[in-house]
Write a protein that holds these residues in place. Structure first.
Motif, PDB file in Angstrom:
ATOM      1  N   VAL A 175       0.873  -1.169   0.000  1.00  0.00           N
ATOM      2  CA  VAL A 175       0.000   0.000   0.000  1.00  0.00           C
ATOM      3  C   VAL A 175       0.915   1.225   0.000  1.00  0.00           C
ATOM      4  O   VAL A 175       1.829   1.306   0.827  1.00  0.00           O
ATOM      5  CB  VAL A 175      -0.911   0.022   1.243  1.00  0.00           C
ATOM      6  CG1 VAL A 175      -1.726   1.312   1.289  1.00  0.00           C
ATOM      7  CG2 VAL A 175      -1.831  -1.187   1.253  1.00  0.00           C
TER       8      VAL A 175
ATOM      9  N   ALA B 160      -4.749   6.650   1.566  1.00  0.00           N
ATOM     10  CA  ALA B 160      -4.865   5.637   0.518  1.00  0.00           C
ATOM     11  C   ALA B 160      -6.217   4.965   0.664  1.00  0.00           C
ATOM     12  O   ALA B 160      -6.720   4.794   1.780  1.00  0.00           O
ATOM     13  CB  ALA B 160      -3.741   4.607   0.618  1.00  0.00           C
TER      14      ALA B 160
ATOM     15  N   VAL C 217      -8.251   1.477  -0.726  1.00  0.00           N
ATOM     16  CA  VAL C 217      -8.168   0.187  -1.415  1.00  0.00           C
ATOM     17  C   VAL C 217      -9.576  -0.280  -1.717  1.00  0.00           C
ATOM     18  O   VAL C 217     -10.411  -0.393  -0.811  1.00  0.00           O
ATOM     19  CB  VAL C 217      -7.444  -0.868  -0.556  1.00  0.00           C
ATOM     20  CG1 VAL C 217      -7.427  -2.214  -1.269  1.00  0.00           C
ATOM     21  CG2 VAL C 217      -6.030  -0.422  -0.212  1.00  0.00           C
TER      22      VAL C 217
ATOM     23  N   LEU D  63      -5.569  -7.440   4.536  1.00  0.00           N
ATOM     24  CA  LEU D  63      -4.866  -6.241   4.967  1.00  0.00           C
ATOM     25  C   LEU D  63      -4.628  -6.410   6.454  1.00  0.00           C
ATOM     26  O   LEU D  63      -5.531  -6.205   7.268  1.00  0.00           O
ATOM     27  CB  LEU D  63      -5.700  -4.989   4.671  1.00  0.00           C
ATOM     28  CG  LEU D  63      -5.094  -3.648   5.080  1.00  0.00           C
ATOM     29  CD1 LEU D  63      -3.760  -3.400   4.384  1.00  0.00           C
ATOM     30  CD2 LEU D  63      -6.062  -2.501   4.787  1.00  0.00           C
TER      31      LEU D  63
ATOM     32  N   ALA E 178      -0.539   5.770   5.939  1.00  0.00           N
ATOM     33  CA  ALA E 178      -0.047   4.416   5.651  1.00  0.00           C
ATOM     34  C   ALA E 178       1.473   4.385   5.766  1.00  0.00           C
ATOM     35  O   ALA E 178       2.165   5.284   5.295  1.00  0.00           O
ATOM     36  CB  ALA E 178      -0.476   3.996   4.253  1.00  0.00           C
TER      37      ALA E 178
ATOM     38  N   LEU F 190      -0.780  -5.730   1.193  1.00  0.00           N
ATOM     39  CA  LEU F 190      -1.964  -6.518   0.875  1.00  0.00           C
ATOM     40  C   LEU F 190      -1.512  -7.883   0.396  1.00  0.00           C
ATOM     41  O   LEU F 190      -0.570  -7.990  -0.393  1.00  0.00           O
ATOM     42  CB  LEU F 190      -2.774  -5.842  -0.236  1.00  0.00           C
ATOM     43  CG  LEU F 190      -3.467  -4.527   0.109  1.00  0.00           C
ATOM     44  CD1 LEU F 190      -3.831  -3.776  -1.175  1.00  0.00           C
ATOM     45  CD2 LEU F 190      -4.724  -4.785   0.942  1.00  0.00           C
TER      46      LEU F 190
ATOM     47  N   ILE G 236      -6.137   0.890  -6.013  1.00  0.00           N
ATOM     48  CA  ILE G 236      -5.566   1.585  -4.859  1.00  0.00           C
ATOM     49  C   ILE G 236      -5.347   3.046  -5.228  1.00  0.00           C
ATOM     50  O   ILE G 236      -4.573   3.357  -6.143  1.00  0.00           O
ATOM     51  CB  ILE G 236      -4.229   0.967  -4.416  1.00  0.00           C
ATOM     52  CG1 ILE G 236      -4.374  -0.540  -4.156  1.00  0.00           C
ATOM     53  CG2 ILE G 236      -3.702   1.676  -3.169  1.00  0.00           C
ATOM     54  CD1 ILE G 236      -3.046  -1.241  -3.880  1.00  0.00           C
TER      55      ILE G 236
ATOM     56  N   GLU H 213      -3.812   6.585  -4.206  1.00  0.00           N
ATOM     57  CA  GLU H 213      -2.785   7.239  -3.391  1.00  0.00           C
ATOM     58  C   GLU H 213      -3.067   8.735  -3.433  1.00  0.00           C
ATOM     59  O   GLU H 213      -3.114   9.333  -4.511  1.00  0.00           O
ATOM     60  CB  GLU H 213      -1.405   6.932  -3.974  1.00  0.00           C
ATOM     61  CG  GLU H 213      -0.236   7.586  -3.273  1.00  0.00           C
ATOM     62  CD  GLU H 213       1.083   7.288  -3.962  1.00  0.00           C
ATOM     63  OE1 GLU H 213       2.103   7.832  -3.500  1.00  0.00           O
ATOM     64  OE2 GLU H 213       1.088   6.565  -4.988  1.00  0.00           O
TER      65      GLU H 213
END
Length: 223
Positions: free
Chosen positions: A165, A171, A173, A182, A198, A203, A213, A215
């Motif tokens: 991640v 973030a 997911v 996770l 994070a 993951l 994902i 960011e």
């Protein structure tokens, strides 16, 4: 901090009689939830299911970055800037509404369509609309969205495989297929995790899986 939201908790919308089923991850339309308005740049993350022949008639958008990921079937897109395309699984579609654009989204194929559509707030308002389709985006290839100050990572993982991640302020997911771990938390298709600060998270695919994902920077950076 990690906040997990299950697919079964999504707000149900759409028009089932017209062949449209929508599952909203964020406060949307009549489903007003002041505690779930956005996460970072993300202001909508909808799972859409359209029966053959169903679709959304022409409608407007402005000051929104719209990213669409087709899971199954084919999505027909037409917009007021003259673009007319068919988007298939593995293709990534971006529509930057900017000062204003109108578009149509339909399932003109003979099989069900399922796609995930994500709306992000721009860093700055105004400008001209933009449209792009990246065909068959490669696994792990980051897709930068400068207008929203965000980057999307598409990951397809075989059972037992790992992916990081991205470290950073925020973030998100989104599990599209299969299931991921996770930490000790199992995320199935339709589930999401919203992660703040994070650092070193991974993951692990509990079975063959596909995930998106995002960011993103800190919340204060957007809109």
């Amino acid at each position: 901090m990690i906040a997990v939201r299950r697919g079964k908790e999504r707000y149900r919308g759409g028009d089932p009689d017209a062949g449209i089923e929508t599952l909203h991850a964020f406060s949307f339309g009549p489903h007003f939830d002041p505690g779930n308005l956005r996460f970072g740049a993300l202001i909508a993350c909808n799972e859409e299911r359209l029966a053959p022949g169903a679709g959304f008639a022409e409608h407007p958008h402005r000051e929104t970055e719209i990213v669409t990921w087709v899971v199954d079937g084919e999505l027909t897109h037409r917009d007021s800037t003259g673009h007319a395309t068919t988007v298939r699984p593995g293709d990534l579609q971006r529509l930057s509404a900017a000062g204003g654009v109108r578009h149509v989204e339909r399932n003109d194929a003979d099989r069900p369509l399922r796609f995930v559509q994500m709306w992000l707030a721009p860093v700055e308002f105004g400008g001209e609309p933009e449209y792009e389709v990246v065909r068959q985006i490669a696994d792990g290839t980051p897709y930068a969205l400068p207008r929203a100050g965000a980057t999307l990572h598409v990951r397809r993982l075989a059972a037992g495989a790992h992916t990081a991640v991205p470290d950073g302020p925020r973030a998100q997911v989104q599990v599209v297929r299969g299931a991921l771990l996770l930490g000790d938390e199992r995320l199935a298709a339709g589930d999401e995790a919203r992660i703040t600060d994070a650092d070193g998270l991974r993951l692990t695919a509990d079975e063959d899986a596909e995930c998106l994902i995002w960011e993103m920077g800190p919340e204060a950076s957007y809109g």
